[in-house]
Design a protein around this motif. Structure first.
Motif, PDB file in Angstrom:
ATOM      1  N   GLN A 106      -7.459   6.515  -1.030  1.00  9.06           N
ATOM      2  CA  GLN A 106      -6.371   6.029  -0.176  1.00  9.06           C
ATOM      3  C   GLN A 106      -6.722   4.675   0.440  1.00  9.06           C
ATOM      4  O   GLN A 106      -5.874   3.783   0.531  1.00  9.06           O
ATOM      5  CB  GLN A 106      -6.059   7.044   0.943  1.00  9.06           C
ATOM      6  CG  GLN A 106      -5.739   8.451   0.472  1.00  9.06           C
ATOM      7  CD  GLN A 106      -4.720   8.496  -0.632  1.00  9.06           C
ATOM      8  OE1 GLN A 106      -3.697   7.799  -0.587  1.00  9.06           O
ATOM      9  NE2 GLN A 106      -4.980   9.310  -1.651  1.00  9.06           N
ATOM     10  N   PHE A 107      -7.979   4.504   0.844  1.00 11.99           N
ATOM     11  CA  PHE A 107      -8.381   3.217   1.429  1.00 11.99           C
ATOM     12  C   PHE A 107      -8.370   2.104   0.379  1.00 11.99           C
ATOM     13  O   PHE A 107      -8.060   0.950   0.703  1.00 11.99           O
ATOM     14  CB  PHE A 107      -9.761   3.331   2.080  1.00 11.99           C
ATOM     15  CG  PHE A 107      -9.723   3.919   3.463  1.00 11.99           C
ATOM     16  CD1 PHE A 107      -9.114   3.229   4.505  1.00 11.99           C
ATOM     17  CD2 PHE A 107     -10.283   5.160   3.721  1.00 11.99           C
ATOM     18  CE1 PHE A 107      -9.059   3.768   5.791  1.00 11.99           C
ATOM     19  CE2 PHE A 107     -10.241   5.711   5.005  1.00 11.99           C
ATOM     20  CZ  PHE A 107      -9.632   5.011   6.044  1.00 11.99           C
ATOM     21  N   VAL A 108      -8.695   2.449  -0.865  1.00 13.13           N
ATOM     22  CA  VAL A 108      -8.567   1.468  -1.945  1.00 13.13           C
ATOM     23  C   VAL A 108      -7.113   1.037  -2.066  1.00 13.13           C
ATOM     24  O   VAL A 108      -6.797  -0.159  -2.195  1.00 13.13           O
ATOM     25  CB  VAL A 108      -9.068   2.054  -3.284  1.00 13.13           C
ATOM     26  CG1 VAL A 108      -8.675   1.137  -4.446  1.00 13.13           C
ATOM     27  CG2 VAL A 108     -10.577   2.245  -3.253  1.00 13.13           C
ATOM     28  N   ALA A 109      -6.196   2.002  -2.005  1.00 17.95           N
ATOM     29  CA  ALA A 109      -4.766   1.710  -2.117  1.00 17.95           C
ATOM     30  C   ALA A 109      -4.265   0.892  -0.933  1.00 17.95           C
ATOM     31  O   ALA A 109      -3.327   0.105  -1.060  1.00 17.95           O
ATOM     32  CB  ALA A 109      -3.975   3.007  -2.237  1.00 17.95           C
TER      33      ALA A 109
ATOM     34  N   LEU B 119     -14.498  16.439  -1.992  1.00 11.64           N
ATOM     35  CA  LEU B 119     -13.098  16.326  -2.404  1.00 11.64           C
ATOM     36  C   LEU B 119     -12.327  15.469  -1.407  1.00 11.64           C
ATOM     37  O   LEU B 119     -11.584  14.561  -1.784  1.00 11.64           O
ATOM     38  CB  LEU B 119     -12.484  17.721  -2.514  1.00 11.64           C
ATOM     39  CG  LEU B 119     -11.144  17.856  -3.244  1.00 11.64           C
ATOM     40  CD1 LEU B 119     -11.232  17.354  -4.674  1.00 11.64           C
ATOM     41  CD2 LEU B 119     -10.692  19.322  -3.226  1.00 11.64           C
ATOM     42  N   PHE B 120     -12.505  15.749  -0.119  1.00 12.67           N
ATOM     43  CA  PHE B 120     -11.863  14.946   0.920  1.00 12.67           C
ATOM     44  C   PHE B 120     -12.381  13.505   0.887  1.00 12.67           C
ATOM     45  O   PHE B 120     -11.604  12.558   1.015  1.00 12.67           O
ATOM     46  CB  PHE B 120     -12.133  15.550   2.306  1.00 12.67           C
ATOM     47  CG  PHE B 120     -11.268  16.713   2.665  1.00 12.67           C
ATOM     48  CD1 PHE B 120      -9.888  16.625   2.624  1.00 12.67           C
ATOM     49  CD2 PHE B 120     -11.834  17.920   3.063  1.00 12.67           C
ATOM     50  CE1 PHE B 120      -9.082  17.698   2.959  1.00 12.67           C
ATOM     51  CE2 PHE B 120     -11.039  19.000   3.408  1.00 12.67           C
ATOM     52  CZ  PHE B 120      -9.670  18.889   3.356  1.00 12.67           C
ATOM     53  N   ARG B 121     -13.685  13.358   0.717  1.00 11.44           N
ATOM     54  CA  ARG B 121     -14.287  12.017   0.725  1.00 11.44           C
ATOM     55  C   ARG B 121     -13.717  11.148  -0.383  1.00 11.44           C
ATOM     56  O   ARG B 121     -13.298  10.003  -0.134  1.00 11.44           O
ATOM     57  CB  ARG B 121     -15.799  12.147   0.562  1.00 11.44           C
ATOM     58  CG  ARG B 121     -16.529  10.811   0.465  1.00 11.44           C
ATOM     59  CD  ARG B 121     -18.014  11.039   0.269  1.00 11.44           C
ATOM     60  NE  ARG B 121     -18.754   9.770   0.179  1.00 11.44           N
ATOM     61  CZ  ARG B 121     -20.081   9.695   0.071  1.00 11.44           C
ATOM     62  NH1 ARG B 121     -20.807  10.796   0.052  1.00 11.44           N
ATOM     63  NH2 ARG B 121     -20.672   8.518  -0.010  1.00 11.44           N
TER      64      ARG B 121
ATOM     65  N   PRO C 202      -0.244   5.029   1.415  1.00 12.15           N
ATOM     66  CA  PRO C 202      -1.583   5.622   1.542  1.00 12.15           C
ATOM     67  C   PRO C 202      -2.006   5.837   2.992  1.00 12.15           C
ATOM     68  O   PRO C 202      -2.708   6.802   3.296  1.00 12.15           O
ATOM     69  CB  PRO C 202      -2.494   4.618   0.829  1.00 12.15           C
ATOM     70  CG  PRO C 202      -1.705   3.351   0.752  1.00 12.15           C
ATOM     71  CD  PRO C 202      -0.278   3.764   0.671  1.00 12.15           C
ATOM     72  N   ALA C 203      -1.594   4.942   3.893  1.00 10.53           N
ATOM     73  CA  ALA C 203      -1.958   5.104   5.307  1.00 10.53           C
ATOM     74  C   ALA C 203      -1.349   6.387   5.877  1.00 10.53           C
ATOM     75  O   ALA C 203      -1.984   7.087   6.678  1.00 10.53           O
ATOM     76  CB  ALA C 203      -1.495   3.889   6.115  1.00 10.53           C
ATOM     77  N   GLU C 204      -0.130   6.714   5.451  1.00 11.79           N
ATOM     78  CA  GLU C 204       0.511   7.944   5.913  1.00 11.79           C
ATOM     79  C   GLU C 204      -0.214   9.171   5.353  1.00 11.79           C
ATOM     80  O   GLU C 204      -0.315  10.199   6.015  1.00 11.79           O
ATOM     81  CB  GLU C 204       1.983   7.966   5.492  1.00 11.79           C
ATOM     82  CG  GLU C 204       2.846   6.976   6.245  1.00 11.79           C
ATOM     83  CD  GLU C 204       4.306   7.058   5.832  1.00 11.79           C
ATOM     84  OE1 GLU C 204       4.670   8.007   5.093  1.00 11.79           O
ATOM     85  OE2 GLU C 204       5.078   6.169   6.236  1.00 11.79           O
ATOM     86  N   ARG C 205      -0.723   9.060   4.136  1.00  9.12           N
ATOM     87  CA  ARG C 205      -1.475  10.174   3.548  1.00  9.12           C
ATOM     88  C   ARG C 205      -2.753  10.428   4.337  1.00  9.12           C
ATOM     89  O   ARG C 205      -3.130  11.571   4.579  1.00  9.12           O
ATOM     90  CB  ARG C 205      -1.812   9.852   2.097  1.00  9.12           C
ATOM     91  CG  ARG C 205      -0.607   9.726   1.185  1.00  9.12           C
ATOM     92  CD  ARG C 205      -1.051   9.252  -0.189  1.00  9.12           C
ATOM     93  NE  ARG C 205       0.076   8.936  -1.053  1.00  9.12           N
ATOM     94  CZ  ARG C 205       0.004   8.155  -2.116  1.00  9.12           C
ATOM     95  NH1 ARG C 205      -1.161   7.609  -2.443  1.00  9.12           N
ATOM     96  NH2 ARG C 205       1.062   7.913  -2.859  1.00  9.12           N
TER      97      ARG C 205
ATOM     98  N   VAL D 228       0.054  17.746  -2.573  1.00 10.98           N
ATOM     99  CA  VAL D 228       1.305  17.741  -1.796  1.00 10.98           C
ATOM    100  C   VAL D 228       1.410  16.465  -0.981  1.00 10.98           C
ATOM    101  O   VAL D 228       2.472  15.831  -0.923  1.00 10.98           O
ATOM    102  CB  VAL D 228       1.372  18.978  -0.877  1.00 10.98           C
ATOM    103  CG1 VAL D 228       2.523  18.848   0.123  1.00 10.98           C
ATOM    104  CG2 VAL D 228       1.552  20.250  -1.701  1.00 10.98           C
ATOM    105  N   TRP D 229       0.312  16.055  -0.351  1.00 12.52           N
ATOM    106  CA  TRP D 229       0.326  14.819   0.435  1.00 12.52           C
ATOM    107  C   TRP D 229       0.602  13.610  -0.443  1.00 12.52           C
ATOM    108  O   TRP D 229       1.313  12.690  -0.035  1.00 12.52           O
ATOM    109  CB  TRP D 229      -1.015  14.633   1.152  1.00 12.52           C
ATOM    110  CG  TRP D 229      -1.257  15.622   2.249  1.00 12.52           C
ATOM    111  CD1 TRP D 229      -0.344  16.459   2.837  1.00 12.52           C
ATOM    112  CD2 TRP D 229      -2.502  15.885   2.900  1.00 12.52           C
ATOM    113  NE1 TRP D 229      -0.934  17.223   3.802  1.00 12.52           N
ATOM    114  CE2 TRP D 229      -2.262  16.888   3.864  1.00 12.52           C
ATOM    115  CE3 TRP D 229      -3.795  15.387   2.749  1.00 12.52           C
ATOM    116  CZ2 TRP D 229      -3.271  17.399   4.687  1.00 12.52           C
ATOM    117  CZ3 TRP D 229      -4.801  15.881   3.562  1.00 12.52           C
ATOM    118  CH2 TRP D 229      -4.541  16.872   4.518  1.00 12.52           C
TER     119      TRP D 229
END
Length: 202
Positions: free
Chosen positions: A135-138, A127-129, A78-81, A70-71
């Motif tokens: 996201q940090f890659v993005a 899963l979170f990790r 990605p920062a917003e996610r 969903v996120w």
């Protein structure tokens, strides 16, 4: 269909009670009372508590994966996610202050018990990790994406632990603001282009 519905009700009741009371302190009788099932009907679905724990972890993993999807769909940035993950501390602050983080508390308890399912419970953290690392890659931090993901997990777990100890909403909101400011500082600076000096006509 009825059997599947009943099984899901048992898993959801166990999930809540494992979180609120702890895995070891929750009995089959406690869960059966919530679902309003006889012992015979309960054992039809789950023979052992470990079997039920495995179903609870599978249920949590599925819900977590759905939330992350969903996120992903909700925001292109990605920062917003990542902020959506951090905001969970505020969204779930009442439960966190009362019982701590559902993932962290289960992992800690199973580790103390040296339970065979402790590795499975840690899959939720994994899963979170992996999602945070993606996201940090993005964002543009590929070289240290995993380290940054672990830092966010560590920070959020620390906030959850202290929130449960002190039950201080102000502390939670202040730390979420601090994490948000730190996240903003992790984004690479845009490339600086040399100033274009107009050519003067002679």
């Amino acid at each position: 269909m009825v059997a599947a519905t009943t099984r899901l009700q048992i898993v959801e009741a166990a999930d809540r009670l494992f979180y609120e009371r702890g895995f070891e302190a929750t009995s089959f009788a406690d869960i059966a009372a919530v679902v309003e099932l006889s012992r015979g009907n309960f054992y039809y679905h789950f023979r052992t508590k470990d079997e039920l724990l495995d179903a609870v972890i599978t249920h949590r993993l599925a819900r977590t994966k759905s939330m992350l999807d969903v996120w992903e769909a909700k925001s292109e940035a990605p920062a917003e996610r990542i902020l959506s993950f951090v905001q969970l501390l505020i969204v779930n602050q009442a439960k966190i202050m009362a019982y701590g983080c559902p993932v962290g508390t289960l992992c800690n308890e199973l580790a103390k018990l040296d339970h065979i399912a402790r590795g499975r419970a840690a899959e939720i953290f994994n899963l979170f990790r992996h999602w945070l690392s993606h996201q940090f890659v993005a964002v543009g931090r590929e070289a240290d994406a995993d380290g940054l993901a672990m830092h966010v997990l560590m920070w959020s777990q620390g906030v959850a632990a202290l929130a449960a100890a002190y039950r201080d909403e102000t502390f939670i909101h202040r730390e979420v603001e601090n994490i948000s400011a730190w996240l903003a500082a992790q984004q690479p600076e845009p490339p600086a282009f040399p100033e274009i000096v107009p050519v003067q006509q002679s």
